[in-house]
Design a protein around this motif. Sequence first.
Motif, PDB file in Angstrom:
ATOM      1  N   VAL A   1     -54.012 -38.381  14.879  1.00 25.82           N
ATOM      2  CA  VAL A   1     -53.412 -39.475  14.113  1.00 25.82           C
ATOM      3  C   VAL A   1     -52.056 -39.791  14.728  1.00 25.82           C
ATOM      4  N   PHE A   2     -51.840 -41.062  15.055  1.00 33.66           N
ATOM      5  CA  PHE A   2     -50.601 -41.500  15.706  1.00 33.66           C
ATOM      6  C   PHE A   2     -49.752 -42.320  14.743  1.00 33.66           C
ATOM      7  N   HIS A   3     -48.439 -42.140  14.850  1.00 35.00           N
ATOM      8  CA  HIS A   3     -47.503 -43.006  14.140  1.00 35.00           C
ATOM      9  C   HIS A   3     -47.349 -44.279  14.954  1.00 35.00           C
ATOM     10  N   THR A   4     -47.647 -45.408  14.345  1.00 33.47           N
ATOM     11  CA  THR A   4     -47.714 -46.668  15.091  1.00 33.47           C
ATOM     12  C   THR A   4     -46.387 -47.017  15.768  1.00 33.47           C
ATOM     13  N   GLU A   5     -45.279 -46.869  15.057  1.00 33.38           N
ATOM     14  CA  GLU A   5     -44.003 -47.326  15.585  1.00 33.38           C
ATOM     15  C   GLU A   5     -43.419 -46.405  16.650  1.00 33.38           C
ATOM     16  N   SER A   6     -43.645 -45.108  16.547  1.00 32.90           N
ATOM     17  CA  SER A   6     -43.055 -44.176  17.514  1.00 32.90           C
ATOM     18  C   SER A   6     -44.036 -43.717  18.584  1.00 32.90           C
ATOM     19  N   GLY A   7     -45.330 -43.770  18.273  1.00 26.97           N
ATOM     20  CA  GLY A   7     -46.340 -43.274  19.204  1.00 26.97           C
ATOM     21  C   GLY A   7     -46.570 -41.782  19.102  1.00 26.97           C
ATOM     22  N   ASP A   8     -45.859 -41.101  18.190  1.00 21.12           N
ATOM     23  CA  ASP A   8     -45.985 -39.645  18.057  1.00 21.12           C
ATOM     24  C   ASP A   8     -47.298 -39.259  17.376  1.00 21.12           C
ATOM     25  N   VAL A   9     -47.846 -38.118  17.768  1.00 17.91           N
ATOM     26  CA  VAL A   9     -48.985 -37.536  17.060  1.00 17.91           C
ATOM     27  C   VAL A   9     -48.447 -36.840  15.818  1.00 17.91           C
ATOM     28  N   VAL A  10     -48.890 -37.275  14.632  1.00 21.69           N
ATOM     29  CA  VAL A  10     -48.374 -36.692  13.388  1.00 21.69           C
ATOM     30  C   VAL A  10     -49.344 -35.676  12.792  1.00 21.69           C
ATOM     31  N   HIS A  11     -50.608 -35.716  13.209  1.00 20.99           N
ATOM     32  CA  HIS A  11     -51.576 -34.754  12.681  1.00 20.99           C
ATOM     33  C   HIS A  11     -52.830 -34.801  13.549  1.00 20.99           C
ATOM     34  N   THR A  12     -53.540 -33.679  13.610  1.00 16.64           N
ATOM     35  CA  THR A  12     -54.823 -33.621  14.307  1.00 16.64           C
ATOM     36  C   THR A  12     -55.851 -32.963  13.396  1.00 16.64           C
ATOM     37  N   PHE A  13     -56.937 -33.674  13.133  1.00 14.72           N
ATOM     38  CA  PHE A  13     -58.043 -33.109  12.373  1.00 14.72           C
ATOM     39  C   PHE A  13     -58.962 -32.381  13.349  1.00 14.72           C
ATOM     40  N   LYS A  14     -59.184 -31.110  13.111  1.00 16.22           N
ATOM     41  CA  LYS A  14     -60.016 -30.319  14.006  1.00 16.22           C
ATOM     42  C   LYS A  14     -61.481 -30.744  13.891  1.00 16.22           C
ATOM     43  N   THR A  15     -62.161 -30.777  15.025  1.00 16.46           N
ATOM     44  CA  THR A  15     -63.575 -31.124  15.048  1.00 16.46           C
ATOM     45  C   THR A  15     -64.329 -30.096  15.880  1.00 16.46           C
ATOM     46  N   ALA A  16     -65.639 -30.027  15.643  1.00 19.57           N
ATOM     47  CA  ALA A  16     -66.480 -29.109  16.408  1.00 19.57           C
ATOM     48  C   ALA A  16     -66.919 -29.720  17.733  1.00 19.57           C
ATOM     49  N   GLY A  17     -66.838 -31.042  17.826  1.00 16.56           N
ATOM     50  CA  GLY A  17     -67.270 -31.726  19.047  1.00 16.56           C
ATOM     51  C   GLY A  17     -66.706 -33.123  19.129  1.00 16.56           C
ATOM     52  N   HIS A  18     -67.428 -34.009  19.805  1.00 16.37           N
ATOM     53  CA  HIS A  18     -66.980 -35.384  19.987  1.00 16.37           C
ATOM     54  C   HIS A  18     -66.862 -36.106  18.649  1.00 16.37           C
ATOM     55  N   SER A  19     -65.916 -37.041  18.573  1.00 10.11           N
ATOM     56  CA  SER A  19     -65.753 -37.884  17.395  1.00 10.11           C
ATOM     57  C   SER A  19     -65.508 -39.306  17.868  1.00 10.11           C
ATOM     58  N   GLU A  20     -66.597 -40.035  18.108  1.00  9.85           N
ATOM     59  CA  GLU A  20     -66.494 -41.364  18.716  1.00  9.85           C
ATOM     60  C   GLU A  20     -66.380 -42.491  17.700  1.00  9.85           C
ATOM     61  N   ALA A  21     -66.640 -42.205  16.413  1.00 13.52           N
ATOM     62  CA  ALA A  21     -66.557 -43.231  15.379  1.00 13.52           C
ATOM     63  C   ALA A  21     -65.549 -42.801  14.325  1.00 13.52           C
ATOM     64  N   VAL A  22     -64.572 -43.657  14.040  1.00 12.23           N
ATOM     65  CA  VAL A  22     -63.528 -43.356  13.051  1.00 12.23           C
ATOM     66  C   VAL A  22     -63.275 -44.599  12.206  1.00 12.23           C
ATOM     67  N   ALA A  23     -62.900 -44.398  10.930  1.00  9.17           N
ATOM     68  CA  ALA A  23     -62.605 -45.537  10.057  1.00  9.17           C
ATOM     69  C   ALA A  23     -61.747 -45.088   8.887  1.00  9.17           C
ATOM     70  N   TRP A  24     -60.523 -45.622   8.806  1.00 11.88           N
ATOM     71  CA  TRP A  24     -59.694 -45.388   7.623  1.00 11.88           C
ATOM     72  C   TRP A  24     -60.211 -46.242   6.468  1.00 11.88           C
ATOM     73  N   ALA A  25     -60.117 -45.715   5.256  1.00 12.58           N
ATOM     74  CA  ALA A  25     -60.475 -46.484   4.070  1.00 12.58           C
ATOM     75  C   ALA A  25     -59.556 -47.688   3.935  1.00 12.58           C
ATOM     76  N   PRO A  26     -60.036 -48.775   3.318  1.00 11.44           N
ATOM     77  CA  PRO A  26     -59.243 -50.019   3.274  1.00 11.44           C
ATOM     78  C   PRO A  26     -58.093 -50.027   2.280  1.00 11.44           C
ATOM     79  N   THR A  27     -58.025 -49.044   1.360  1.00 10.28           N
ATOM     80  CA  THR A  27     -57.005 -49.102   0.312  1.00 10.28           C
ATOM     81  C   THR A  27     -56.237 -47.807   0.122  1.00 10.28           C
ATOM     82  N   ARG A  28     -56.542 -46.762   0.900  1.00 10.08           N
ATOM     83  CA  ARG A  28     -55.886 -45.466   0.693  1.00 10.08           C
ATOM     84  C   ARG A  28     -55.939 -44.646   1.973  1.00 10.08           C
ATOM     85  N   TYR A  29     -55.184 -43.558   1.979  1.00 14.54           N
ATOM     86  CA  TYR A  29     -55.184 -42.646   3.120  1.00 14.54           C
ATOM     87  C   TYR A  29     -56.402 -41.729   3.032  1.00 14.54           C
TER      88      TYR A  29
END
Length: 355
Positions: free
Chosen positions: A307-335
């Motif tokens: 997860v990147f902070h848009t204005e600074s470009g910094d990585v603010v968090h990483t969700f661990k995965t077991a493998g590839h994660s090619e599809a991502v989608a934030w919910a439209p109204t919440r984190y």
Amino acid sequence: MAPASQRPRYPLAKDKFSAYFSQFKSQTYNDTSSRGPLSGHSGLRSIAWNPLGTLVATGAADKTLRVWNPEKPNVRFSTELKGHSSSVEKVEFNPVKDAELASLSSDGAVKIWDVRTKACVNEIKGLGNANALAWAPDGTSLIAGNKVRKAFLLLLEPQGQSGVLFRLSPTQSTIISTHPQPVDSHQMAFCWSGKRIFVPTRDGRTRILSYPELDPVLRLPYTPAPGESTEFMLKGHTAPCLTAELSPTGKYLATGGADSIVALFDTKDWLCQRTFSQMEGSVRSISFTYDGCYLVAGCEDNSGVHVFHTESGDVVHTFKTAGHSEAVAWAPTRYCLAYSDLGILRIVGLSSERS
């Protein structure tokens, strides 16, 4: 919903983002009825939330198209929509109709579904090697794109033949208009007015086209060399540009490429403000949080979802995965983030997921 004391203050501050999400564990949505292996490229190809954030649709390489209730992860509470004869490459809910879903398959067909009745209410065929789909913001039309098959690419390219963009209607079974392109196009994005569309291309650039005409909007401010195009395009990648996403505020356009980079362009001056290069592998999807403060990139990367902070470009968090994660989608109204992991849907940020 989470109790008021557990909800984040919006927008969630950069220095509090990781601490907030560290309270959650991801919820798994396992499709036990899958018709094939769910790993790597044979797993989920696309994820989409409906406008209210109450449903999540997934399309998979094994032809499975499914709509999930994020509050009920058991597959028996989901809805399978049957009809595609090949890989489901893209799923997109109508931005103004909460129960209308469009799905694009590599069989060259777009299907429009009423997810309440499981009915396919329209089908448009003849789209070839289809790979991209986007709704216009008013929900009255769609754009689909295809590309030249690799086996014929070198043979056709000298004649100037490449992919095609198609204008479609959710209520019409025939193609509205066909627009051959000078170079293969990938997953595009509309501007919020619906008057422009951003089209990533195989040569690493992003075209800015008018809609519905699909003509170049901007021209170079100088005379190009003989034989070169006068069209102004965004340059941010050294390999094919595979996807584009406009921030909810309209301030930035993000593009992802096969060079493992996300480029962020200011939509006022069309200058590349910063790049995100912490990923490994091709970036195939991008998603902004509803407030535009953060973004994630889905890619061929085993190191997790960053997860990147848009204005600074910094990585603010990483969700661990077991493998590839090619599809991502934030919910439209919440984190709340939906992402693929070894071909399986996971969602993190729901109140029921708290550790």
